[in-house]
Design an enzyme around this catalytic site. Structure first.
Site, PDB file in Angstrom:
ATOM      1  N   ASP A  89      -2.790  -9.125  -1.101  1.00  0.00           N
ATOM      2  CA  ASP A  89      -3.211  -8.596  -2.403  1.00  0.00           C
ATOM      3  C   ASP A  89      -3.811  -9.743  -3.202  1.00  0.00           C
ATOM      4  O   ASP A  89      -3.170 -10.780  -3.391  1.00  0.00           O
ATOM      5  CB  ASP A  89      -1.968  -8.031  -3.100  1.00  0.00           C
ATOM      6  CG  ASP A  89      -2.282  -7.372  -4.433  1.00  0.00           C
ATOM      7  OD1 ASP A  89      -3.255  -7.772  -5.107  1.00  0.00           O
ATOM      8  OD2 ASP A  89      -1.519  -6.462  -4.802  1.00  0.00           O
ATOM      9  N   ILE A  90      -5.017  -9.555  -3.687  1.00  0.00           N
ATOM     10  CA  ILE A  90      -5.709 -10.651  -4.373  1.00  0.00           C
ATOM     11  C   ILE A  90      -4.984 -11.067  -5.662  1.00  0.00           C
ATOM     12  O   ILE A  90      -5.097 -12.222  -6.081  1.00  0.00           O
ATOM     13  CB  ILE A  90      -7.194 -10.284  -4.633  1.00  0.00           C
ATOM     14  CG1 ILE A  90      -8.028 -11.549  -4.831  1.00  0.00           C
ATOM     15  CG2 ILE A  90      -7.350  -9.327  -5.806  1.00  0.00           C
ATOM     16  CD1 ILE A  90      -9.528 -11.338  -4.738  1.00  0.00           C
ATOM     17  N   ASN A 102     -16.999  -2.640 -12.320  1.00  0.00           N
ATOM     18  CA  ASN A 102     -18.178  -1.789 -12.506  1.00  0.00           C
ATOM     19  C   ASN A 102     -18.882  -2.263 -13.769  1.00  0.00           C
ATOM     20  O   ASN A 102     -18.350  -3.075 -14.520  1.00  0.00           O
ATOM     21  CB  ASN A 102     -17.806  -0.306 -12.568  1.00  0.00           C
ATOM     22  CG  ASN A 102     -16.861  -0.015 -13.711  1.00  0.00           C
ATOM     23  OD1 ASN A 102     -17.205  -0.191 -14.875  1.00  0.00           O
ATOM     24  ND2 ASN A 102     -15.652   0.398 -13.375  1.00  0.00           N
ATOM     25  N   GLY A 151      -9.047   0.609  -7.453  1.00  0.00           N
ATOM     26  CA  GLY A 151      -9.121  -0.453  -6.447  1.00  0.00           C
ATOM     27  C   GLY A 151      -8.686  -1.816  -6.973  1.00  0.00           C
ATOM     28  O   GLY A 151      -7.717  -1.924  -7.727  1.00  0.00           O
ATOM     29  N   VAL A 152      -9.403  -2.846  -6.566  1.00  0.00           N
ATOM     30  CA  VAL A 152      -9.090  -4.225  -6.990  1.00  0.00           C
ATOM     31  C   VAL A 152      -9.136  -4.330  -8.516  1.00  0.00           C
ATOM     32  O   VAL A 152      -8.291  -4.992  -9.131  1.00  0.00           O
ATOM     33  CB  VAL A 152     -10.137  -5.214  -6.426  1.00  0.00           C
ATOM     34  CG1 VAL A 152      -9.836  -6.626  -6.872  1.00  0.00           C
ATOM     35  CG2 VAL A 152     -10.185  -5.163  -4.927  1.00  0.00           C
ATOM     36  N   ASP A 153     -10.116  -3.700  -9.108  1.00  0.00           N
ATOM     37  CA  ASP A 153     -10.313  -3.736 -10.560  1.00  0.00           C
ATOM     38  C   ASP A 153      -9.043  -3.253 -11.281  1.00  0.00           C
ATOM     39  O   ASP A 153      -8.534  -3.925 -12.202  1.00  0.00           O
ATOM     40  CB  ASP A 153     -11.514  -2.830 -10.881  1.00  0.00           C
ATOM     41  CG  ASP A 153     -12.115  -3.068 -12.242  1.00  0.00           C
ATOM     42  OD1 ASP A 153     -11.728  -4.052 -12.906  1.00  0.00           O
ATOM     43  OD2 ASP A 153     -12.983  -2.266 -12.651  1.00  0.00           O
ATOM     44  N   SER A 203     -17.494  -4.081  -2.678  1.00  0.00           N
ATOM     45  CA  SER A 203     -18.209  -2.833  -2.341  1.00  0.00           C
ATOM     46  C   SER A 203     -17.654  -2.069  -1.145  1.00  0.00           C
ATOM     47  O   SER A 203     -18.156  -0.977  -0.846  1.00  0.00           O
ATOM     48  CB  SER A 203     -19.717  -3.073  -2.121  1.00  0.00           C
ATOM     49  OG  SER A 203     -20.377  -3.312  -3.351  1.00  0.00           O
TER      50      SER A 203
HETATM   51  N1  AR6 Z   1      -6.318  -6.981  -3.192  1.00  0.00           N
HETATM   52  C1  AR6 Z   1      -7.285  -7.194  -2.263  1.00  0.00           C
HETATM   53  N2  AR6 Z   1      -8.144  -6.247  -1.837  1.00  0.00           N
HETATM   54  C2  AR6 Z   1      -7.993  -5.004  -2.370  1.00  0.00           C
HETATM   55  C3  AR6 Z   1      -7.019  -4.695  -3.351  1.00  0.00           C
HETATM   56  C4  AR6 Z   1      -6.157  -5.749  -3.751  1.00  0.00           C
HETATM   57  N3  AR6 Z   1      -5.210  -5.558  -4.667  1.00  0.00           N
HETATM   58  N4  AR6 Z   1      -7.159  -3.389  -3.681  1.00  0.00           N
HETATM   59  C5  AR6 Z   1      -8.171  -2.886  -2.943  1.00  0.00           C
HETATM   60  N5  AR6 Z   1      -8.677  -3.857  -2.130  1.00  0.00           N
HETATM   61  P1  AR6 Z   1     -12.697  -1.492  -4.342  1.00  0.00           P
HETATM   62  P2  AR6 Z   1     -15.612  -1.552  -4.642  1.00  0.00           P
HETATM   63  C6  AR6 Z   1      -9.801  -3.810  -1.192  1.00  0.00           C
HETATM   64  O1  AR6 Z   1     -12.692  -0.011  -4.244  1.00  0.00           O
HETATM   65  O2  AR6 Z   1     -15.825  -0.819  -3.369  1.00  0.00           O
HETATM   66  C7  AR6 Z   1     -13.481   0.284  -9.099  1.00  0.00           C
HETATM   67  O3  AR6 Z   1     -13.193   1.531  -9.683  1.00  0.00           O
HETATM   68  C8  AR6 Z   1     -10.253  -2.463  -0.698  1.00  0.00           C
HETATM   69  O4  AR6 Z   1      -9.479  -2.057   0.410  1.00  0.00           O
HETATM   70  O5  AR6 Z   1     -11.666  -2.159  -5.180  1.00  0.00           O
HETATM   71  O6  AR6 Z   1     -16.453  -2.748  -4.920  1.00  0.00           O
HETATM   72  C9  AR6 Z   1     -14.428  -0.526  -9.935  1.00  0.00           C
HETATM   73  O7  AR6 Z   1     -14.240  -0.320 -11.318  1.00  0.00           O
HETATM   74  C10 AR6 Z   1     -11.702  -2.740  -0.315  1.00  0.00           C
HETATM   75  O8  AR6 Z   1     -11.779  -3.309   0.993  1.00  0.00           O
HETATM   76  O9  AR6 Z   1     -14.116  -2.054  -4.872  1.00  0.00           O
HETATM   77  C11 AR6 Z   1     -15.771  -0.037  -9.466  1.00  0.00           C
HETATM   78  O10 AR6 Z   1     -16.120   1.171 -10.118  1.00  0.00           O
HETATM   79  C12 AR6 Z   1     -12.135  -3.807  -1.307  1.00  0.00           C
HETATM   80  O11 AR6 Z   1     -10.939  -4.323  -1.875  1.00  0.00           O
HETATM   81  C13 AR6 Z   1     -15.547   0.262  -8.012  1.00  0.00           C
HETATM   82  O12 AR6 Z   1     -14.150   0.505  -7.878  1.00  0.00           O
HETATM   83  C14 AR6 Z   1     -13.031  -3.310  -2.424  1.00  0.00           C
HETATM   84  O13 AR6 Z   1     -12.595  -2.032  -2.838  1.00  0.00           O
HETATM   85  C15 AR6 Z   1     -15.889  -0.901  -7.148  1.00  0.00           C
HETATM   86  O14 AR6 Z   1     -15.801  -0.499  -5.799  1.00  0.00           O
END
Ligand code: AR6
Length: 177
Positions: free
Chosen positions: A16-17, A30, A38-40, A128
């Site tokens: 987890d980041i 975003n 997600g990460v955000d 992404s």
């Molecule tokens: N630590 C590390 N990696 C993670 C974590 C975490 N805690 N949580 C998810 N991932 P995403 P995007 C991975 O969806 O595609 C948001 O709503 C996940 O498995 O976080 O760039 C923003 O506000 C995936 O491999 O980001 C934007 O609207 C990667 O991180 C949109 O999502 C990216 O997944 C951005 O979408």
């Protein structure tokens, strides 16, 4: 896994980041900068309201229309074990259009901001590849190529933090290839 070179070391970690102790954590945000899933979501939850307060200040000043795709900007890291969060906006994947220059730009611009701040260690998620729908293998290749080609200034370690084993393996292959 560490890559030895005069360039910044590329390190892969599964996890987890928001657990990473680094100078800068990159957020897959975003353009609103006001949070999401997600990460955000994880970064804002764990980092606390100071990050959102900084983001609101950015929206009220330089980024009235939001942060464009492929750009990056830093805020405080709030309660995260880091000094800064660098927010970048990844492109949504499109099957009919090559948007990889925009994805590469996220990594390059984030490293440029990190270098300006004097960060030595930077943690990236796989931008992404979640909600934005980018295929993991290709997202990993674009990421690794972009950070290898980018000017990194003060940055000594680029740490990709991959949420699960599938993502970890994709980055492992991209680093090896
Ligand atoms: N630590 C590390 N990696 C993670 C974590 C975490 N805690 N949580 C998810 N991932 P995403 P995007 C991975 O969806 O595609 C948001 O709503 C996940 O498995 O976080 O760039 C923003 O506000 C995936 O491999 O980001 C934007 O609207 C990667 O991180 C949109 O999502 C990216 O997944 C951005 O979408």
């Amino acid at each position: 896994m560490t890559e030895a070179a005069s360039r910044p070391a590329i390190v892969l970690v599964q996890g987890d980041i928001t657990d990473q102790s680094v100078d800068a954590i990159v957020n897959a945000a975003n353009s609103s900068l006001l949070g999401g899933g997600g990460v955000d979501g994880a970064i804002h939850r764990r980092g606390g309201p100071e990050i959102l307060a900084d983001c609101r200040r950015l929206r009220a000043s330089h980024y009235g229309k939001g942060l464009p795709t492929g750009h990056a900007v830093a805020t405080t890291a709030g309660r995260l074990p880091a000094r800064w969060v660098i927010h970048t906006v990844g492109p949504v994947w499109r099957p009919d259009e090559d948007r990889s220059p925009l994805l590469a730009s996220c990594y390059r611009e984030s490293l440029r901001v990190a270098g300006e701040l004097g960060a030595r260690t930077v943690a990236f998620p796989a931008i992404s590849t979640g909600i934005c729908g980018w295929p993991l293998d290709d997202g990993a290749r674009v990421a690794v190529r972009a950070v290898r080609e980018a000017a990194a200034g003060s940055v000594e370690e680029i740490r990709f933090v991959l949420f699960d084993e599938v993502a970890y393996r994709a980055f492992e292959e991209a680093v090896a290839g």
